[in-house]
Write a protein that holds these residues in place. Sequence first.
Motif, PDB file in Angstrom:
ATOM      1  N   ALA A 176       0.833  -1.212   0.000  1.00 56.09           N
ATOM      2  CA  ALA A 176       0.000   0.000   0.000  1.00 56.09           C
ATOM      3  C   ALA A 176       0.862   1.255   0.000  1.00 56.09           C
ATOM      4  CB  ALA A 176      -0.922  -0.010   1.219  1.00 56.09           C
ATOM      5  N   ILE A 177       0.309   2.302  -0.592  1.00 59.17           N
ATOM      6  CA  ILE A 177       0.911   3.626  -0.548  1.00 59.17           C
ATOM      7  C   ILE A 177       0.128   4.440   0.464  1.00 59.17           C
ATOM      8  CG2 ILE A 177       1.455   5.717  -1.841  1.00 59.17           C
ATOM      9  CD1 ILE A 177       1.595   3.943  -4.353  1.00 59.17           C
ATOM     10  N   VAL A 178       0.808   4.949   1.475  1.00 55.99           N
ATOM     11  CA  VAL A 178       0.180   5.660   2.583  1.00 55.99           C
ATOM     12  C   VAL A 178       0.604   7.128   2.519  1.00 55.99           C
ATOM     13  CG1 VAL A 178      -0.085   5.758   5.096  1.00 55.99           C
ATOM     14  CG2 VAL A 178       0.231   3.559   3.958  1.00 55.99           C
ATOM     15  N   LEU A 227       6.680   8.430  11.046  1.00 59.08           N
ATOM     16  CA  LEU A 227       7.538   7.583  10.222  1.00 59.08           C
ATOM     17  C   LEU A 227       8.148   8.382   9.078  1.00 59.08           C
ATOM     18  CD1 LEU A 227       5.444   4.284   9.975  1.00 59.08           C
ATOM     19  CD2 LEU A 227       7.399   4.747  11.453  1.00 59.08           C
ATOM     20  N   SER A 228       9.316   7.990   8.664  1.00 60.91           N
ATOM     21  CA  SER A 228       9.979   8.676   7.549  1.00 60.91           C
ATOM     22  C   SER A 228       9.332   8.300   6.229  1.00 60.91           C
ATOM     23  CB  SER A 228      11.463   8.299   7.515  1.00 60.91           C
ATOM     24  OG  SER A 228      11.610   6.906   7.336  1.00 60.91           O
ATOM     25  N   PHE A 229       9.506   9.139   5.217  1.00 61.81           N
ATOM     26  CA  PHE A 229       9.031   8.816   3.885  1.00 61.81           C
ATOM     27  C   PHE A 229       9.832   7.635   3.345  1.00 61.81           C
ATOM     28  CE2 PHE A 229       8.063  13.420   4.182  1.00 61.81           C
ATOM     29  CZ  PHE A 229       6.693  13.322   4.068  1.00 61.81           C
ATOM     30  N   GLY A 230       9.162   6.787   2.579  1.00 64.06           N
ATOM     31  CA  GLY A 230       9.810   5.610   2.024  1.00 64.06           C
ATOM     32  C   GLY A 230       9.091   4.344   2.453  1.00 64.06           C
ATOM     33  N   THR A 231       9.737   3.205   2.211  1.00 64.80           N
ATOM     34  CA  THR A 231       9.126   1.904   2.467  1.00 64.80           C
ATOM     35  C   THR A 231       9.471   1.391   3.852  1.00 64.80           C
ATOM     36  OG1 THR A 231       9.189   1.350   0.114  1.00 64.80           O
ATOM     37  CG2 THR A 231       8.949  -0.475   1.640  1.00 64.80           C
ATOM     38  N   HIS A 232       8.461   0.864   4.533  1.00 61.46           N
ATOM     39  CA  HIS A 232       8.629   0.289   5.868  1.00 61.46           C
ATOM     40  C   HIS A 232       8.037  -1.118   5.883  1.00 61.46           C
ATOM     41  CE1 HIS A 232       9.915   4.109   7.652  1.00 61.46           C
ATOM     42  NE2 HIS A 232       8.995   4.667   6.897  1.00 61.46           N
ATOM     43  N   THR A 233       8.590  -1.962   6.741  1.00 65.30           N
ATOM     44  CA  THR A 233       8.119  -3.338   6.869  1.00 65.30           C
ATOM     45  C   THR A 233       7.839  -3.649   8.336  1.00 65.30           C
ATOM     46  OG1 THR A 233       9.389  -4.058   4.939  1.00 65.30           O
ATOM     47  CG2 THR A 233       8.657  -5.763   6.473  1.00 65.30           C
ATOM     48  N   VAL A 234       6.652  -4.189   8.601  1.00 65.04           N
ATOM     49  CA  VAL A 234       6.274  -4.629   9.944  1.00 65.04           C
ATOM     50  C   VAL A 234       6.189  -6.153   9.934  1.00 65.04           C
ATOM     51  CG1 VAL A 234       4.509  -4.566  11.739  1.00 65.04           C
ATOM     52  CG2 VAL A 234       5.019  -2.505  10.422  1.00 65.04           C
ATOM     53  N   ASP A 235       6.916  -6.787  10.857  1.00 70.93           N
ATOM     54  CA  ASP A 235       6.888  -8.240  11.017  1.00 70.93           C
ATOM     55  C   ASP A 235       6.204  -8.566  12.333  1.00 70.93           C
ATOM     56  OD1 ASP A 235       8.544  -9.203   8.701  1.00 70.93           O
ATOM     57  OD2 ASP A 235      10.009  -7.889   9.647  1.00 70.93           O
ATOM     58  N   THR A 251       3.159 -16.276  11.441  1.00 67.43           N
ATOM     59  CA  THR A 251       3.702 -14.934  11.236  1.00 67.43           C
ATOM     60  C   THR A 251       2.864 -14.160  10.228  1.00 67.43           C
ATOM     61  OG1 THR A 251       5.160 -15.645   9.438  1.00 67.43           O
ATOM     62  CG2 THR A 251       6.047 -15.746  11.683  1.00 67.43           C
ATOM     63  N   SER A 252       3.063 -12.860  10.197  1.00 70.21           N
ATOM     64  CA  SER A 252       2.445 -12.007   9.184  1.00 70.21           C
ATOM     65  C   SER A 252       3.357 -10.808   8.960  1.00 70.21           C
ATOM     66  CB  SER A 252       1.055 -11.541   9.624  1.00 70.21           C
ATOM     67  OG  SER A 252       0.408 -10.811   8.591  1.00 70.21           O
ATOM     68  N   THR A 253       3.487 -10.420   7.716  1.00 68.18           N
ATOM     69  CA  THR A 253       4.374  -9.317   7.343  1.00 68.18           C
ATOM     70  C   THR A 253       3.670  -8.389   6.386  1.00 68.18           C
ATOM     71  OG1 THR A 253       6.365 -10.675   7.611  1.00 68.18           O
ATOM     72  CG2 THR A 253       6.579  -8.719   6.253  1.00 68.18           C
ATOM     73  N   VAL A 254       3.886  -7.110   6.536  1.00 66.03           N
ATOM     74  CA  VAL A 254       3.357  -6.144   5.589  1.00 66.03           C
ATOM     75  C   VAL A 254       4.424  -5.099   5.299  1.00 66.03           C
ATOM     76  CG1 VAL A 254       2.355  -4.615   7.362  1.00 66.03           C
ATOM     77  CG2 VAL A 254       1.403  -4.628   5.048  1.00 66.03           C
ATOM     78  N   SER A 255       4.529  -4.736   4.035  1.00 64.36           N
ATOM     79  CA  SER A 255       5.388  -3.625   3.620  1.00 64.36           C
ATOM     80  C   SER A 255       4.518  -2.553   3.001  1.00 64.36           C
ATOM     81  CB  SER A 255       6.442  -4.097   2.609  1.00 64.36           C
ATOM     82  OG  SER A 255       7.372  -4.973   3.228  1.00 64.36           O
ATOM     83  N   PHE A 256       4.747  -1.317   3.377  1.00 65.29           N
ATOM     84  CA  PHE A 256       3.983  -0.194   2.842  1.00 65.29           C
ATOM     85  C   PHE A 256       4.922   0.975   2.627  1.00 65.29           C
ATOM     86  CE2 PHE A 256       3.759  -0.234   7.452  1.00 65.29           C
ATOM     87  CZ  PHE A 256       4.138   1.054   7.801  1.00 65.29           C
ATOM     88  N   THR A 257       4.514   1.882   1.778  1.00 64.43           N
ATOM     89  CA  THR A 257       5.347   3.031   1.447  1.00 64.43           C
ATOM     90  C   THR A 257       4.642   4.314   1.840  1.00 64.43           C
ATOM     91  OG1 THR A 257       6.371   1.869  -0.402  1.00 64.43           O
ATOM     92  CG2 THR A 257       6.518   4.263  -0.413  1.00 64.43           C
ATOM     93  N   ILE A 258       5.329   5.149   2.597  1.00 70.47           N
ATOM     94  CA  ILE A 258       4.807   6.463   2.940  1.00 70.47           C
ATOM     95  C   ILE A 258       5.270   7.422   1.854  1.00 70.47           C
ATOM     96  CG2 ILE A 258       4.848   8.335   4.611  1.00 70.47           C
ATOM     97  CD1 ILE A 258       5.197   6.292   6.791  1.00 70.47           C
ATOM     98  N   SER A 259       4.307   7.932   1.124  1.00 69.02           N
ATOM     99  CA  SER A 259       4.596   8.766  -0.038  1.00 69.02           C
ATOM    100  C   SER A 259       4.401  10.235   0.304  1.00 69.02           C
ATOM    101  CB  SER A 259       3.682   8.385  -1.203  1.00 69.02           C
ATOM    102  OG  SER A 259       3.965   9.175  -2.332  1.00 69.02           O
ATOM    103  N   GLN A 260       5.280  11.044  -0.246  1.00 72.51           N
ATOM    104  CA  GLN A 260       5.206  12.484  -0.037  1.00 72.51           C
ATOM    105  C   GLN A 260       4.448  13.105  -1.210  1.00 72.51           C
ATOM    106  OE1 GLN A 260       9.001  14.307   0.442  1.00 72.51           O
ATOM    107  NE2 GLN A 260       8.195  16.254   1.114  1.00 72.51           N
ATOM    108  N   VAL A 261       3.323  13.737  -0.923  1.00 63.78           N
ATOM    109  CA  VAL A 261       2.535  14.381  -1.967  1.00 63.78           C
ATOM    110  C   VAL A 261       3.263  15.648  -2.426  1.00 63.78           C
ATOM    111  CG1 VAL A 261       0.337  15.479  -2.515  1.00 63.78           C
ATOM    112  CG2 VAL A 261       0.390  13.448  -1.060  1.00 63.78           C
TER     113      VAL A 261
END
Length: 561
Positions: A176-178, A227-235, A251-261
């Motif tokens: 996801a893009i956040v 959180l900083s801009f860019g991709t983050h991963t939660v495990d 287990t469950s993992t998600v990667s998402f990206t914080i995007s700067q508009v």
Amino acid sequence: MKKIYLLLLMLTSFVSFGQVVNGSFETWSQTTNPDNWTFEAGTTLTQDMTTVNDGTSSMRVDVTTATQGNTDFRQSVPVVAGTVYDVSVDVYHTDSFAAARLFAGNYQGYSDQNIVGSWQTINYVYTATTTGGVDFGLRFYDQTGFSGSSVMYIDNFRVTAQATPSLAITSPTDGAIVYSQDVNVAFSVQNFNVDSPSNGDGYITYSLDGAANISKFDTTDIVFTGLSFGTHTVDMELVDNAGASLSPAVTSTVSFTISQVQLLPFTDSFNYTDGELLANQPAWTNYFSGDDVIISTDNLSYSTLNGFGNAASFDGSGSDPLVDFTPTSAGKIYSSFMLRVDTFDATPSDGYFAILRNDSGSYIGRVYISPLTATTYSLGVSSGNLDPSQIAPAVLNVGDTVFVVFNYDLDADTVELWVNPTLGGTEPASDINTMSGSTGNTISQFLLRQDNPGTTPALIFDELRLGTTWADVTPSTLSTDNFISNADFSVYPNPVSNGTVTIKSASNNPMSVNVFDVLGKKVLETKVSNNTLNVSTLKAGVYILNITQNNNSITKKLVIK
């Protein structure tokens, strides 16, 4: 105890739903369609009593089209967020001219069309991220040798909730893009009582970007701020009361990206380091996965507009990087860029590569490359169709630099294209235009698309501009004052021990500086107009500086002693 456990399994099965209706294709109120399923005109469906793998009948599928989008076979199945489901379907091929593809909330694996004359099973493990109806089914794809007909049999379509402990991150979704630096991670636990040690089955551990594990004794959202801009991963993982992994591990993992508009007008001269990935630059985020668009030294020039820095280079299939910009729902959105097509595939065809997207992700304005010969082409546009609805008359040569402007008129719902227009001045009549089939759009993204070798030639892309006026995207000259890169900045002393950092750049304009710790938490936000950043309030450690100037952003590492 056995009775209680049996009751638990029965209750779990009840609340988890996931039961396909008529998955063995035994009920046919109509001869052309099994009950509870929907289908499309590219297939002919009939009940079969001979080639059967479960029960007394199966479904014969005659694939009669090479248009895969006209072959969808679906049923909406109720699911519960966080529950893990085993999905399976049996397929019997009578020839190798078409394949079945499993659909479980999205497109998954294929059958092997080369296994002819025997049953095979397509399996997938689906984790529900929402509670409600989710589509399951098949899509059928023509393969080598298809000439308008292929026959296969389908049987035993199942969606079954697992009864073992499960853990699923439900929000944000993977990839996801956040658009906020504050993120709540929601998750669901099934068949496992999360509580403090000795009060339940066990607890949860989680980490952000590979940092140390944190223990959690409830199922409320995990909250990250700043959180900083860019991709983050939660495990995340379920562990027993002693903190040990379950067997097997859950287990469950998600990667998402914080995007700067990005604010409009926006310009990117791709003044990044040669060989870097475009998606790793502050303004860009990958949509889909695959081969990346890379930075190359082939900066382009057109008329009096001389390229600055480097350029973007891509071809064939791969990831689709995008820029998020100020959402706009009235007036016009303009885009301009320089383009050089270097080579075509041996059998090229029309393909779109530059896209304006609305806030729901629809492609509402597309620029196409339409090959004419091995060394010439034209440009076209469409407003959402899969083929260009208009082709510009100009014949363009491989190896030449072309300046392109296209826009979407949100009030009139039209798409326009200009090829090599005169820079500056008033807006001329477009070379081509087309009406849109959609209305009421809000445009918020520009995307570069890599489709496949036949439709995406090897090309160089440079000097992207986005704005709301013709003047925003057609300057007569290029001022380097508007562009920054890591090479343009100096940050010293680094490491720093006296609480003061000097930041200098090629521009004299003010800077916005955000400082993040290694966990991605924002620890300082300030404006810098005198080249001096005060970090005296920060503890010793490693930090990331995000510096924004002239609507562009770069990052630097800072060490505080």
